[in-house]
Design a protein around this motif. Structure first.
Motif, short mmCIF file in Angstrom:
data_model
loop_
_atom_site.label_atom_id
_atom_site.label_comp_id
_atom_site.label_asym_id
_atom_site.label_seq_id
_atom_site.Cartn_x
_atom_site.Cartn_y
_atom_site.Cartn_z
N LEU A 123 -44.82 48.16 9.03
CA LEU A 123 -44.32 48.77 10.26
C LEU A 123 -44.97 48.19 11.52
CD1 LEU A 123 -44.33 52.52 9.16
CD2 LEU A 123 -42.34 51.04 9.45
N ILE A 124 -46.05 47.45 11.36
CA ILE A 124 -46.77 46.91 12.51
C ILE A 124 -45.83 46.04 13.33
CG2 ILE A 124 -48.66 45.40 13.22
CD1 ILE A 124 -50.22 46.48 10.79
N GLY A 125 -45.80 46.32 14.63
CA GLY A 125 -44.92 45.60 15.55
C GLY A 125 -44.29 46.57 16.54
N ILE A 126 -43.11 46.22 17.01
CA ILE A 126 -42.41 47.00 18.02
C ILE A 126 -41.69 48.21 17.39
CG2 ILE A 126 -40.63 46.91 19.82
CD1 ILE A 126 -43.11 45.25 20.41
N ALA A 127 -41.70 49.34 18.11
CA ALA A 127 -41.00 50.55 17.67
C ALA A 127 -40.54 51.32 18.91
CB ALA A 127 -41.92 51.43 16.83
N SER A 128 -39.68 52.28 18.69
CA SER A 128 -39.29 53.20 19.76
C SER A 128 -40.11 54.47 19.63
CB SER A 128 -37.81 53.53 19.65
OG SER A 128 -37.03 52.39 19.85
N LEU A 129 -40.32 55.15 20.74
CA LEU A 129 -41.03 56.40 20.70
C LEU A 129 -40.34 57.40 21.60
CD1 LEU A 129 -42.98 57.18 23.39
CD2 LEU A 129 -44.10 55.13 22.63
N LYS A 130 -40.66 58.65 21.42
CA LYS A 130 -40.24 59.70 22.34
C LYS A 130 -41.50 60.34 22.88
CE LYS A 130 -35.61 60.80 20.82
NZ LYS A 130 -34.65 61.88 20.52
N TYR A 131 -41.47 60.65 24.18
CA TYR A 131 -42.62 61.27 24.82
C TYR A 131 -42.16 62.41 25.71
CZ TYR A 131 -41.30 58.67 29.01
OH TYR A 131 -40.60 58.17 30.09
N SER A 132 -43.06 63.32 25.94
CA SER A 132 -42.77 64.47 26.79
C SER A 132 -42.79 64.03 28.25
CB SER A 132 -43.82 65.56 26.56
OG SER A 132 -43.70 66.58 27.52
N PRO A 133 -41.74 64.30 29.03
CA PRO A 133 -41.74 63.88 30.43
C PRO A 133 -42.83 64.58 31.25
CG PRO A 133 -39.62 64.90 29.83
CD PRO A 133 -40.50 64.92 28.62
N ASN A 134 -43.22 65.78 30.85
CA ASN A 134 -44.27 66.51 31.58
C ASN A 134 -45.67 66.08 31.17
OD1 ASN A 134 -42.27 68.01 32.82
ND2 ASN A 134 -42.31 69.57 31.23
N ASN A 135 -45.80 65.48 29.99
CA ASN A 135 -47.10 65.05 29.47
C ASN A 135 -46.86 63.80 28.63
OD1 ASN A 135 -49.63 64.71 28.43
ND2 ASN A 135 -49.61 66.56 27.18
N GLY A 176 -38.15 56.32 15.26
CA GLY A 176 -38.17 55.16 16.13
C GLY A 176 -38.73 53.94 15.42
N LEU A 177 -38.99 54.09 14.13
CA LEU A 177 -39.56 52.99 13.35
C LEU A 177 -38.47 51.99 13.03
CD1 LEU A 177 -41.76 55.10 10.93
CD2 LEU A 177 -42.45 54.01 13.08
N ARG A 178 -38.78 50.74 13.16
CA ARG A 178 -37.82 49.69 12.82
C ARG A 178 -37.88 49.46 11.32
NH1 ARG A 178 -37.58 46.92 18.06
NH2 ARG A 178 -37.33 48.72 19.40
N ALA A 179 -36.73 49.16 10.74
CA ALA A 179 -36.69 48.89 9.30
C ALA A 179 -37.54 47.66 8.99
CB ALA A 179 -35.25 48.67 8.85
N PRO A 180 -38.44 47.75 8.03
CA PRO A 180 -39.26 46.59 7.67
C PRO A 180 -38.43 45.49 7.06
CG PRO A 180 -39.63 48.36 6.11
CD PRO A 180 -38.72 48.90 7.19
N ASN A 181 -38.85 44.26 7.28
CA ASN A 181 -38.17 43.13 6.67
C ASN A 181 -38.35 43.16 5.16
OD1 ASN A 181 -37.45 42.16 9.18
ND2 ASN A 181 -39.33 40.95 9.37
N ILE A 182 -37.26 43.01 4.45
CA ILE A 182 -37.34 42.98 2.99
C ILE A 182 -37.32 41.53 2.56
CG2 ILE A 182 -36.15 43.66 0.88
CD1 ILE A 182 -35.02 46.04 2.45
#
Length: 125
Positions: free
Chosen positions: A93-105, A118-124
């Protein structure tokens, strides 16, 4: 009623109120696992999307960093409860991913929850 009986009655009443408060507090807050699940789902539903870089991944924790409005954050997420959604080799999983964060914090963020990933599918290979 004598003063001794009044004091004893007040003591029993106070002890009962303390016990009731503890019972209510434990029911409202739940277990740490339930609180964490509630936090993840709240960030998923109300959060904004961003990009993250996963720097390390183990069977139970994913470490990542991200920037929001010029502020750099380093965080980790305990993924023990979500283990079945991760690949057999989490280090992939090491590398780029998407995340969600709280707009207030913005420090309150997730990479994965029960309803989103938000995890990208690992290369098989």
């Amino acid at each position: 009623m004598s003063p001794g009986v009044e004091v004893a009655a007040l003591g029993v009443l106070a002890a009962g109120l303390v016990a009731l408060a503890i019972y209510i507090a434990l029911r409202v807050h739940g277990t740490p696992e339930k609180r964490e699940r509630k936090r993840r789902l709240s960030v998923h539903r109300l959060g904004r999307l961003g990009d993250a870089t996963i720097t390390e991944a183990t069977d139970s924790v994913i470490y990542y960093s991200y920037s929001i409005r010029g502020v750099h954050y380093t965080a980790s997420q305990d993924v023990t409860a979500l283990r079945e959604q991760l690949p057999a080799e989490p280090e992939r999983l090491i590398g780029i991913a998407s995340l969600k964060y709280s707009p207030n914090n913005p420090a309150n963020s997730i990479l994965i929850c029960e309803e989103w990933s938000g995890l990208r599918a690992p290369n098989i290979e």
